[in-house]
Design a protein around this motif. Sequence first.
Motif, PDB file in Angstrom:
ATOM      1  N   ARG A  53      74.308 -45.093   3.767  1.00  0.00           N
ATOM      2  CA  ARG A  53      75.148 -43.899   3.926  1.00  0.00           C
ATOM      3  C   ARG A  53      75.258 -43.142   2.598  1.00  0.00           C
ATOM      4  N   GLN A  54      75.501 -43.859   1.525  1.00  0.00           N
ATOM      5  CA  GLN A  54      75.611 -43.222   0.208  1.00  0.00           C
ATOM      6  C   GLN A  54      74.258 -42.674  -0.258  1.00  0.00           C
ATOM      7  N   HIS A  55      73.188 -43.378   0.061  1.00  0.00           N
ATOM      8  CA  HIS A  55      71.838 -42.921  -0.287  1.00  0.00           C
ATOM      9  C   HIS A  55      71.572 -41.569   0.364  1.00  0.00           C
ATOM     10  N   LYS A  56      71.869 -41.478   1.653  1.00  0.00           N
ATOM     11  CA  LYS A  56      71.662 -40.217   2.386  1.00  0.00           C
ATOM     12  C   LYS A  56      72.542 -39.104   1.827  1.00  0.00           C
ATOM     13  N   ALA A  57      73.797 -39.416   1.511  1.00  0.00           N
ATOM     14  CA  ALA A  57      74.715 -38.413   0.960  1.00  0.00           C
ATOM     15  C   ALA A  57      74.216 -37.903  -0.392  1.00  0.00           C
ATOM     16  N   LEU A  58      73.697 -38.786  -1.226  1.00  0.00           N
ATOM     17  CA  LEU A  58      73.175 -38.388  -2.534  1.00  0.00           C
ATOM     18  C   LEU A  58      71.971 -37.468  -2.378  1.00  0.00           C
ATOM     19  N   LEU A  59      71.052 -37.843  -1.495  1.00  0.00           N
ATOM     20  CA  LEU A  59      69.864 -37.000  -1.269  1.00  0.00           C
ATOM     21  C   LEU A  59      70.253 -35.635  -0.721  1.00  0.00           C
ATOM     22  N   GLU A  60      71.212 -35.596   0.171  1.00  0.00           N
ATOM     23  CA  GLU A  60      71.660 -34.332   0.763  1.00  0.00           C
ATOM     24  C   GLU A  60      72.368 -33.463  -0.279  1.00  0.00           C
ATOM     25  N   HIS A  61      73.222 -34.079  -1.071  1.00  0.00           N
ATOM     26  CA  HIS A  61      74.009 -33.338  -2.061  1.00  0.00           C
ATOM     27  C   HIS A  61      73.141 -32.750  -3.172  1.00  0.00           C
ATOM     28  N   LYS A  63      69.710 -32.009  -3.071  1.00  0.00           N
ATOM     29  CA  LYS A  63      68.378 -31.686  -2.568  1.00  0.00           C
ATOM     30  C   LYS A  63      67.650 -30.671  -3.439  1.00  0.00           C
ATOM     31  N   ASP A  64      68.367 -30.009  -4.357  1.00  0.00           N
ATOM     32  CA  ASP A  64      67.744 -29.050  -5.265  1.00  0.00           C
ATOM     33  C   ASP A  64      67.408 -29.675  -6.622  1.00  0.00           C
ATOM     34  N   LYS A  65      67.555 -30.996  -6.748  1.00  0.00           N
ATOM     35  CA  LYS A  65      67.285 -31.686  -8.007  1.00  0.00           C
ATOM     36  C   LYS A  65      66.316 -32.841  -7.786  1.00  0.00           C
ATOM     37  N   ILE A  66      65.753 -33.334  -8.871  1.00  0.00           N
ATOM     38  CA  ILE A  66      64.917 -34.521  -8.821  1.00  0.00           C
ATOM     39  C   ILE A  66      65.837 -35.725  -8.951  1.00  0.00           C
ATOM     40  N   ILE A  67      65.721 -36.661  -8.033  1.00  0.00           N
ATOM     41  CA  ILE A  67      66.541 -37.874  -8.074  1.00  0.00           C
ATOM     42  C   ILE A  67      65.638 -39.031  -8.466  1.00  0.00           C
ATOM     43  N   ILE A  68      66.025 -39.737  -9.514  1.00  0.00           N
ATOM     44  CA  ILE A  68      65.307 -40.922  -9.963  1.00  0.00           C
ATOM     45  C   ILE A  68      66.157 -42.122  -9.565  1.00  0.00           C
ATOM     46  N   LEU A  69      65.642 -42.929  -8.647  1.00  0.00           N
ATOM     47  CA  LEU A  69      66.375 -44.056  -8.099  1.00  0.00           C
ATOM     48  C   LEU A  69      65.723 -45.371  -8.516  1.00  0.00           C
ATOM     49  N   VAL A 101      68.863 -36.208 -11.497  1.00  0.00           N
ATOM     50  CA  VAL A 101      70.003 -37.068 -11.186  1.00  0.00           C
ATOM     51  C   VAL A 101      69.497 -38.502 -11.232  1.00  0.00           C
ATOM     52  N   TRP A 102      70.248 -39.364 -11.900  1.00  0.00           N
ATOM     53  CA  TRP A 102      69.872 -40.765 -12.057  1.00  0.00           C
ATOM     54  C   TRP A 102      70.725 -41.622 -11.116  1.00  0.00           C
ATOM     55  N   ALA A 103      70.083 -42.590 -10.458  1.00  0.00           N
ATOM     56  CA  ALA A 103      70.810 -43.439  -9.519  1.00  0.00           C
ATOM     57  C   ALA A 103      70.184 -44.829  -9.495  1.00  0.00           C
ATOM     58  N   ASP A 104      70.984 -45.797  -9.047  1.00  0.00           N
ATOM     59  CA  ASP A 104      70.441 -47.127  -8.810  1.00  0.00           C
ATOM     60  C   ASP A 104      70.984 -47.666  -7.495  1.00  0.00           C
ATOM     61  N   LEU A 105      70.222 -48.598  -6.932  1.00  0.00           N
ATOM     62  CA  LEU A 105      70.555 -49.198  -5.637  1.00  0.00           C
ATOM     63  C   LEU A 105      70.241 -50.679  -5.701  1.00  0.00           C
ATOM     64  N   GLN A 126      61.936 -44.951  -7.601  1.00  0.00           N
ATOM     65  CA  GLN A 126      61.522 -43.933  -6.641  1.00  0.00           C
ATOM     66  C   GLN A 126      61.965 -42.568  -7.135  1.00  0.00           C
ATOM     67  N   PHE A 127      61.124 -41.569  -6.873  1.00  0.00           N
ATOM     68  CA  PHE A 127      61.443 -40.187  -7.243  1.00  0.00           C
ATOM     69  C   PHE A 127      61.583 -39.381  -5.959  1.00  0.00           C
ATOM     70  N   TYR A 128      62.641 -38.611  -5.879  1.00  0.00           N
ATOM     71  CA  TYR A 128      62.870 -37.719  -4.743  1.00  0.00           C
ATOM     72  C   TYR A 128      62.931 -36.296  -5.279  1.00  0.00           C
ATOM     73  N   ALA A 129      62.121 -35.437  -4.688  1.00  0.00           N
ATOM     74  CA  ALA A 129      62.105 -34.036  -5.139  1.00  0.00           C
ATOM     75  C   ALA A 129      62.117 -33.094  -3.955  1.00  0.00           C
TER      76      ALA A 129
END
Length: 129
Positions: A53-61, A63-69, A101-105, A126-129
Amino acid sequence: THSTVPLVSSSSALSREVGSSKTQLQVASADVEADVDMPELGSDGIYHVMDERQHKALLEHYKDKIIILKVFAPWCKACKGLEPKFNALVRDKKYDNLPMVWADLTIQNNKDFVKSIGVLALPTIQFYA
Protein backbone atom coordinates in the motif's frame (compact mmCIF):
# COMPACT_ATOMS: atom_id res chain seq x y z
CA THR A 1 -10.69 26.84 8.25
CA HIS A 2 -14.24 27.20 9.36
CA SER A 3 -17.02 27.95 6.94
CA THR A 4 -20.10 29.83 7.94
CA VAL A 5 -23.50 29.13 6.52
CA PRO A 6 -25.47 32.33 6.02
CA LEU A 7 -28.95 32.39 7.51
CA VAL A 8 -31.37 32.69 4.65
CA SER A 9 -35.06 32.14 4.28
CA SER A 10 -34.67 29.90 1.26
CA SER A 11 -34.01 26.29 2.24
CA SER A 12 -32.65 25.52 -1.24
CA ALA A 13 -29.94 28.18 -0.84
CA LEU A 14 -29.06 26.70 2.54
CA SER A 15 -28.91 23.20 1.02
CA ARG A 16 -26.60 24.36 -1.76
CA GLU A 17 -24.26 26.03 0.78
CA VAL A 18 -24.18 23.01 3.09
CA GLY A 19 -23.79 20.65 0.11
CA SER A 20 -20.82 22.68 -1.14
CA SER A 21 -19.15 22.54 2.29
CA LYS A 22 -19.76 18.79 2.44
CA THR A 23 -18.07 18.31 -0.93
CA GLN A 24 -15.05 20.34 0.18
CA LEU A 25 -14.87 18.27 3.36
CA GLN A 26 -14.96 15.02 1.36
CA VAL A 27 -12.13 16.23 -0.90
CA ALA A 28 -10.04 17.27 2.11
CA SER A 29 -10.57 13.91 3.83
CA ALA A 30 -9.54 12.08 0.64
CA ASP A 31 -6.28 14.07 0.64
CA VAL A 32 -5.64 13.12 4.27
CA GLU A 33 -6.43 9.48 3.51
CA ALA A 34 -3.87 9.47 0.66
CA ASP A 35 -1.26 10.92 3.03
CA VAL A 36 -1.95 8.14 5.55
CA ASP A 37 -0.82 5.61 2.92
CA MET A 38 2.48 7.43 2.33
CA PRO A 39 5.52 5.84 3.94
CA GLU A 40 7.37 7.71 6.66
CA LEU A 41 10.20 9.98 5.57
CA GLY A 42 13.06 9.23 7.93
CA SER A 43 15.54 11.75 9.28
CA ASP A 44 18.02 10.06 6.92
CA GLY A 45 16.11 11.45 3.89
CA ILE A 46 14.80 8.01 2.90
CA TYR A 47 11.16 6.96 2.67
CA HIS A 48 10.83 3.73 4.64
CA VAL A 49 8.22 1.68 2.75
CA MET A 50 6.58 -0.94 4.94
CA ASP A 51 4.11 -2.63 2.57
CA GLU A 52 2.50 -2.75 -0.87
CA ARG A 53 0.00 0.00 0.00
CA GLN A 54 2.78 2.44 0.90
CA HIS A 55 4.78 1.42 -2.20
CA LYS A 56 1.81 2.27 -4.43
CA ALA A 57 1.19 5.56 -2.59
CA LEU A 58 4.84 6.59 -3.01
CA LEU A 59 4.83 5.81 -6.74
CA GLU A 60 1.56 7.70 -7.21
CA HIS A 61 2.66 10.72 -5.17
CA TYR A 62 6.02 11.08 -6.94
CA LYS A 63 5.10 10.06 -10.49
CA ASP A 64 6.95 13.15 -11.77
CA LYS A 65 10.23 12.14 -10.07
CA ILE A 66 12.75 9.33 -10.27
CA ILE A 67 12.34 6.96 -7.33
CA ILE A 68 15.35 4.92 -6.24
CA LEU A 69 14.16 1.98 -4.13
CA LYS A 70 16.52 -0.27 -2.20
CA VAL A 71 15.03 -3.66 -1.32
CA PHE A 72 16.77 -5.38 1.57
CA ALA A 73 16.54 -7.87 4.41
CA PRO A 74 17.67 -6.81 7.89
CA TRP A 75 19.66 -10.05 8.33
CA CYS A 76 21.36 -9.92 4.89
CA LYS A 77 25.14 -9.36 5.11
CA ALA A 78 25.37 -7.92 1.56
CA CYS A 79 22.44 -5.57 2.36
CA LYS A 80 24.25 -4.32 5.45
CA GLY A 81 27.32 -3.69 3.29
CA LEU A 82 25.29 -1.63 0.81
CA GLU A 83 23.58 0.50 3.47
CA PRO A 84 26.41 3.03 4.12
CA LYS A 85 26.98 3.47 0.37
CA PHE A 86 23.26 4.03 -0.26
CA ASN A 87 23.05 6.51 2.64
CA ALA A 88 26.09 8.38 1.28
CA LEU A 89 24.34 8.77 -2.08
CA VAL A 90 21.22 10.09 -0.35
CA ARG A 91 23.30 12.73 1.47
CA ASP A 92 25.45 13.67 -1.58
CA LYS A 93 24.78 17.35 -2.35
CA LYS A 94 25.23 16.90 -6.11
CA TYR A 95 21.83 15.14 -6.20
CA ASP A 96 19.96 17.81 -4.20
CA ASN A 97 18.53 19.65 -7.21
CA LEU A 98 17.58 16.56 -9.18
CA PRO A 99 14.00 15.24 -9.19
CA MET A 100 14.88 12.15 -7.16
CA VAL A 101 13.25 10.39 -4.22
CA TRP A 102 15.09 7.80 -2.13
CA ALA A 103 13.26 4.87 -0.54
CA ASP A 104 13.84 1.46 0.97
CA LEU A 105 11.66 -1.60 1.42
CA THR A 106 12.32 -4.52 3.74
CA ILE A 107 11.31 -7.98 2.62
CA GLN A 108 10.26 -8.73 6.19
CA ASN A 109 6.49 -9.45 6.06
CA ASN A 110 6.55 -8.58 2.32
CA LYS A 111 8.05 -11.65 0.62
CA ASP A 112 5.20 -12.21 -1.84
CA PHE A 113 4.94 -8.52 -2.72
CA VAL A 114 8.72 -8.20 -3.18
CA LYS A 115 8.67 -11.19 -5.54
CA SER A 116 5.75 -9.65 -7.44
CA ILE A 117 7.81 -6.53 -8.25
CA GLY A 118 10.57 -8.66 -9.75
CA VAL A 119 13.10 -8.90 -6.93
CA LEU A 120 15.10 -12.11 -7.31
CA ALA A 121 18.12 -11.40 -5.09
CA LEU A 122 19.10 -9.13 -2.23
CA PRO A 123 20.01 -6.38 -2.06
CA THR A 124 18.22 -4.98 -5.12
CA ILE A 125 18.00 -1.39 -6.31
CA GLN A 126 15.01 -0.49 -8.47
CA PHE A 127 14.51 2.73 -10.41
CA TYR A 128 11.06 4.10 -11.18
CA ALA A 129 10.70 6.92 -13.68
